[in-house]
Design a protein around this motif. Structure first.
Motif, short mmCIF file in Angstrom:
data_model
loop_
_atom_site.label_atom_id
_atom_site.label_comp_id
_atom_site.label_asym_id
_atom_site.label_seq_id
_atom_site.Cartn_x
_atom_site.Cartn_y
_atom_site.Cartn_z
N MET A 146 15.72 14.22 72.45
CA MET A 146 16.07 15.62 72.24
C MET A 146 17.26 15.93 73.13
O MET A 146 17.24 15.65 74.33
CB MET A 146 14.85 16.48 72.59
N ASN A 147 18.29 16.54 72.55
CA ASN A 147 19.46 16.88 73.36
C ASN A 147 19.30 18.24 74.02
O ASN A 147 18.39 19.00 73.69
CB ASN A 147 20.76 16.79 72.52
N GLY A 148 20.18 18.54 74.96
CA GLY A 148 20.09 19.76 75.75
C GLY A 148 20.14 21.04 74.92
O GLY A 148 19.40 21.99 75.19
N LEU A 149 21.01 21.08 73.93
CA LEU A 149 21.11 22.29 73.10
C LEU A 149 19.85 22.48 72.27
O LEU A 149 19.34 23.61 72.15
CB LEU A 149 22.34 22.22 72.19
N GLN A 150 19.31 21.41 71.75
CA GLN A 150 18.07 21.48 70.98
C GLN A 150 16.93 21.99 71.88
O GLN A 150 16.15 22.86 71.48
CB GLN A 150 17.72 20.10 70.42
N GLU A 151 16.86 21.46 73.08
CA GLU A 151 15.84 21.88 74.04
C GLU A 151 15.97 23.37 74.35
O GLU A 151 14.98 24.10 74.32
CB GLU A 151 16.03 21.04 75.30
N MET A 152 17.20 23.80 74.66
CA MET A 152 17.42 25.22 74.98
C MET A 152 17.10 26.11 73.78
O MET A 152 16.57 27.22 73.95
CB MET A 152 18.85 25.46 75.45
N THR A 153 17.41 25.65 72.58
CA THR A 153 17.13 26.44 71.38
C THR A 153 15.63 26.62 71.19
O THR A 153 15.16 27.74 70.92
CB THR A 153 17.75 25.75 70.14
N LEU A 154 14.86 25.55 71.34
CA LEU A 154 13.40 25.65 71.19
C LEU A 154 12.78 26.49 72.30
O LEU A 154 11.88 27.30 72.04
CB LEU A 154 12.78 24.24 71.16
N ILE A 155 13.26 26.32 73.50
CA ILE A 155 12.73 27.12 74.61
C ILE A 155 13.08 28.59 74.42
O ILE A 155 12.26 29.48 74.67
CB ILE A 155 13.23 26.58 75.97
N SER A 156 14.26 28.86 73.92
CA SER A 156 14.65 30.25 73.65
C SER A 156 13.77 30.87 72.56
O SER A 156 13.44 32.05 72.61
CB SER A 156 16.12 30.34 73.25
N GLU A 157 13.36 30.07 71.60
CA GLU A 157 12.44 30.56 70.56
C GLU A 157 11.07 30.84 71.17
O GLU A 157 10.42 31.83 70.81
CB GLU A 157 12.32 29.56 69.40
N ILE A 158 10.62 30.00 72.09
CA ILE A 158 9.36 30.25 72.80
C ILE A 158 9.46 31.58 73.53
O ILE A 158 8.53 32.39 73.50
CB ILE A 158 9.03 29.10 73.77
N VAL A 159 10.59 31.83 74.18
CA VAL A 159 10.79 33.08 74.91
C VAL A 159 10.73 34.26 73.94
O VAL A 159 10.03 35.25 74.19
CB VAL A 159 12.14 33.07 75.68
N LEU A 160 11.45 34.18 72.83
CA LEU A 160 11.45 35.26 71.85
C LEU A 160 10.05 35.54 71.33
O LEU A 160 9.60 36.70 71.30
CB LEU A 160 12.38 34.92 70.68
N GLN A 161 9.33 34.50 70.93
CA GLN A 161 7.97 34.69 70.40
C GLN A 161 7.03 35.23 71.47
O GLN A 161 6.15 36.05 71.17
CB GLN A 161 7.45 33.38 69.80
N SER A 162 7.21 34.82 72.70
CA SER A 162 6.39 35.34 73.81
C SER A 162 6.65 36.83 74.00
O SER A 162 5.73 37.62 74.23
CB SER A 162 6.68 34.58 75.10
N GLN A 163 7.92 37.22 73.92
CA GLN A 163 8.28 38.64 74.05
C GLN A 163 7.73 39.47 72.89
O GLN A 163 7.28 40.59 73.08
CB GLN A 163 9.79 38.79 74.18
N ILE A 164 7.76 38.90 71.69
CA ILE A 164 7.19 39.60 70.53
C ILE A 164 5.69 39.80 70.75
O ILE A 164 5.16 40.90 70.51
CB ILE A 164 7.46 38.82 69.23
N ALA A 165 5.00 38.77 71.21
CA ALA A 165 3.56 38.87 71.46
C ALA A 165 3.27 39.89 72.56
O ALA A 165 2.32 40.68 72.45
CB ALA A 165 2.98 37.51 71.84
N LYS A 166 4.08 39.90 73.61
CA LYS A 166 3.87 40.88 74.70
C LYS A 166 4.07 42.30 74.19
O LYS A 166 3.33 43.21 74.54
CB LYS A 166 4.82 40.58 75.86
N ARG A 167 5.09 42.51 73.36
CA ARG A 167 5.33 43.84 72.78
C ARG A 167 4.16 44.25 71.90
O ARG A 167 3.71 45.40 71.93
CB ARG A 167 6.63 43.81 71.98
N ALA A 168 3.65 43.32 71.11
CA ALA A 168 2.50 43.61 70.26
C ALA A 168 1.27 43.95 71.11
O ALA A 168 0.49 44.83 70.76
CB ALA A 168 2.20 42.43 69.34
N ALA A 169 1.11 43.27 72.25
CA ALA A 169 -0.02 43.56 73.15
C ALA A 169 0.10 44.96 73.73
O ALA A 169 -0.90 45.66 73.89
CB ALA A 169 -0.08 42.52 74.26
N GLU A 170 1.31 45.39 74.02
CA GLU A 170 1.53 46.76 74.51
C GLU A 170 1.15 47.76 73.43
O GLU A 170 0.50 48.78 73.72
CB GLU A 170 3.00 46.96 74.90
N ARG A 171 1.54 47.49 72.20
CA ARG A 171 1.19 48.39 71.09
C ARG A 171 -0.33 48.41 70.89
O ARG A 171 -0.91 49.46 70.62
CB ARG A 171 1.88 47.95 69.79
#
Length: 174
Positions: A1-26
């Motif tokens: 796995m190259n660095g850009l691929q790694e950062m892209t997947l980790i950034s998606e984890i961050v986005l989905q985590s933030q979506i879940a946190k927002r949903a938990a607040e709601r």
């Protein structure tokens, strides 16, 4: 796995985590001003977002090594609550669960989208088998038949993962 691929997947984890946190607040906001649709919308959003994170960290066989590398990098244990996708699957494949239930249970008792099912439960506090989906606002758990999911543990695991992602993600807007 190259660095850009790694950062892209980790950034998606961050986005989905933030979506879940927002949903938990709601979801927490529905405790004060009950909104049946928002309650289930929030729960479903949490489960879908966690499911996406789970699929990134525990992918299909074809990308298994990528998952292993990401879990090592982000310090994610194999027994992490995020690895279990059964609740997401119960919601995503609800139609199948209904067909399976009525195939063996023709008695016509069917309780769904129950609120605080432990409080309205059967003898000795057991949730009746005919309670399919339920949410307990007092302890923040979701029920599907005889299974219980503690959303607090799931969201706690997401918070830890989010902290571990910080050094690697493309953008960490909180």
């Amino acid at each position: 796995m190259n660095g850009l691929q790694e950062m892209t997947l980790i950034s998606e984890i961050v986005l989905q985590s933030q979506i879940a946190k927002r949903a938990a607040e709601r979801l927490r906001a529905t405790h004060d001003h009950f909104d049946h649709i928002e309650t289930w919308c929030s729960i479903q959003s949490i489960l879908v977002s966690v499911g996406i994170v789970s699929k990134i960290l525990w992918p299909d066989k074809k990308y298994k090594q990528c998952g292993v590398e990401l879990r090592q990098l982000l310090k994610v244990d194999e027994r992490n609550p995020l690895s279990n996708r059964s609740f997401r699957n119960h919601f995503a494949h609800y139609d199948e669960r209904v067909h399976e239930y009525f195939k063996f249970n023709a008695q016509g008792v069917y309780t769904d989208l129950a609120m605080n099912p432990h409080l309205n439960s059967g003898i000795f506090g057991h949730i009746p088998m005919h309670t399919h989906r339920g949410y307990n606002a007092f302890n923040n758990t979701v029920v599907f038949r005889d299974e219980t999911l503690d959303l607090n543990k799931l969201l706690g695991a997401l918070d830890t993962l989010l902290k571990n992602c910080k050094p690697y993600a493309l953008d960490m807007d909180s």
